[in-house]
Every structure is written in structure tokens, then in C-alpha cells.
Design a protein around this motif. Sequence first.
Motif, PDB file in Angstrom:
ATOM      1  N   UNK A  55     -14.116  -5.141   7.489  1.00  0.00           N
ATOM      2  CA  UNK A  55     -14.299  -4.396   8.633  1.00  0.00           C
ATOM      3  C   UNK A  55     -12.861  -4.149   9.189  1.00  0.00           C
ATOM      4  N   UNK A  56     -11.786  -5.092   8.975  1.00  0.00           N
ATOM      5  CA  UNK A  56     -10.435  -4.925   9.463  1.00  0.00           C
ATOM      6  C   UNK A  56      -9.698  -3.917   8.841  1.00  0.00           C
ATOM      7  N   UNK A  57      -8.593  -3.615   9.574  1.00  0.00           N
ATOM      8  CA  UNK A  57      -7.614  -2.559   9.042  1.00  0.00           C
ATOM      9  C   UNK A  57      -6.451  -3.291   8.631  1.00  0.00           C
ATOM     10  N   UNK A  58      -5.850  -2.835   7.497  1.00  0.00           N
ATOM     11  CA  UNK A  58      -4.692  -3.572   6.988  1.00  0.00           C
ATOM     12  C   UNK A  58      -3.769  -2.346   6.643  1.00  0.00           C
ATOM     13  N   UNK A  59      -2.383  -2.579   6.897  1.00  0.00           N
ATOM     14  CA  UNK A  59      -1.531  -1.734   6.815  1.00  0.00           C
ATOM     15  C   UNK A  59      -0.435  -2.359   5.770  1.00  0.00           C
ATOM     16  N   UNK A  60       0.527  -1.520   5.082  1.00  0.00           N
ATOM     17  CA  UNK A  60       1.631  -2.170   4.210  1.00  0.00           C
ATOM     18  C   UNK A  60       2.560  -1.179   4.448  1.00  0.00           C
ATOM     19  N   UNK A  61       3.887  -1.563   4.763  1.00  0.00           N
ATOM     20  CA  UNK A  61       4.804  -0.111   5.140  1.00  0.00           C
ATOM     21  C   UNK A  61       6.093  -0.769   4.589  1.00  0.00           C
ATOM     22  N   UNK A  62       7.005   0.295   4.159  1.00  0.00           N
ATOM     23  CA  UNK A  62       8.386  -0.033   3.619  1.00  0.00           C
ATOM     24  C   UNK A  62       9.062   0.390   4.963  1.00  0.00           C
ATOM     25  N   UNK A  63      10.051  -0.569   5.183  1.00  0.00           N
ATOM     26  CA  UNK A  63      10.816  -0.648   6.531  1.00  0.00           C
ATOM     27  C   UNK A  63      12.280  -0.467   5.962  1.00  0.00           C
ATOM     28  N   UNK A  64      13.308   0.135   6.776  1.00  0.00           N
ATOM     29  CA  UNK A  64      14.667  -0.011   6.790  1.00  0.00           C
ATOM     30  C   UNK A  64      14.975  -0.651   7.963  1.00  0.00           C
TER      31      UNK A  64
END
Length: 167
Positions: A55-64
Amino acid sequence: MHSFGFRANALLTFAATILAVICAFASFSDTLNSPSPTAQVQVLSINWFQKQPNGNDEVSMTLNISADLQSLFTWNTKQVFVFLAAEYETPLNSLNQISLWDGIVPSKEIAKFQIHTSNKYRFVDQGSNLRGKEFNLTLHWHVMPKTGKMFANKLVMSGYRLPQEYR
């Protein structure tokens, strides 16, 4: 005449006193430095945004991440620990901080950098509070001196928002 032990004791005490005065001067001289670091972070893409089975939210993002931390360095600076955190509010907590990336800057020569990376640590919220959530990216730094007091500060960058739907 004084004995050899007495003279050695006097010499070591004098040397320790001089060393303590030099360390105090070095620590005091850091208070005269007024650093002005700059940073900019771009979220280039959201790699995935999903709900985990628990039930937890997870985010993966590309950063500069680009930063100029050279003004933090003085002749008394040993290294600078720097980390990027996502900060947001939820109904249960007024402040949630999640470390996304960190690093150690050992010298002034490499204190101006640009890094293209995905988040080094998992961006997970306990619950499903991240859909459409506004968040800040905050660059924190801790200056570790050779002698004296360690100090820390941060630079807050706002205006980021997560998607409304899972991907």
C-alpha cells in the motif's frame, strides 16, 4: 637547575598551549567566512510511480543536480557532506524528508559539479499520499572543519509536483 623531566614537561605544556591557541584561531576564522553556495535541481523524468503491494507509494526519478559549493571551503575545511532531500507534508506529518542522493566533496577544486543521476535511495511514502503531491527539493550541506565546530545549512528549491496517476 631543573631536571630533564621538568624541562620536558614545560616544553610539552608550552607546545600544547600554542597548538590550542592556533586551533582556536582557525575555528574563529571560519566565522568570518560568509558562504554563498548555489544549486539547481531539475527533475528530468519520473521513471516509475507505483503503489507497492503493502500500500505504500514509491517513486523513481531522474535528476540533474548542479551546485557550486566552492564558497564553503576555507583553509580550515576538511570536507563537505552534501545530500539532496525531498520534503513534503502529509495529513499525519507536517514534514516528511526523504534523502534522494548524497556525496562527499573533499576539496574546493571539485566543489563545483553537475551530476545526472536517478535517486540513489528509495523515495517511498508510508501510505498513498504521493499522488499529485507538491514537494520541495532541499540541498543540505555539513561543513566538516579540520578543527572547531561543524556547521550545516540548506538551500530549498520549491515548485515540484508528482503525477496524479501511477505509472
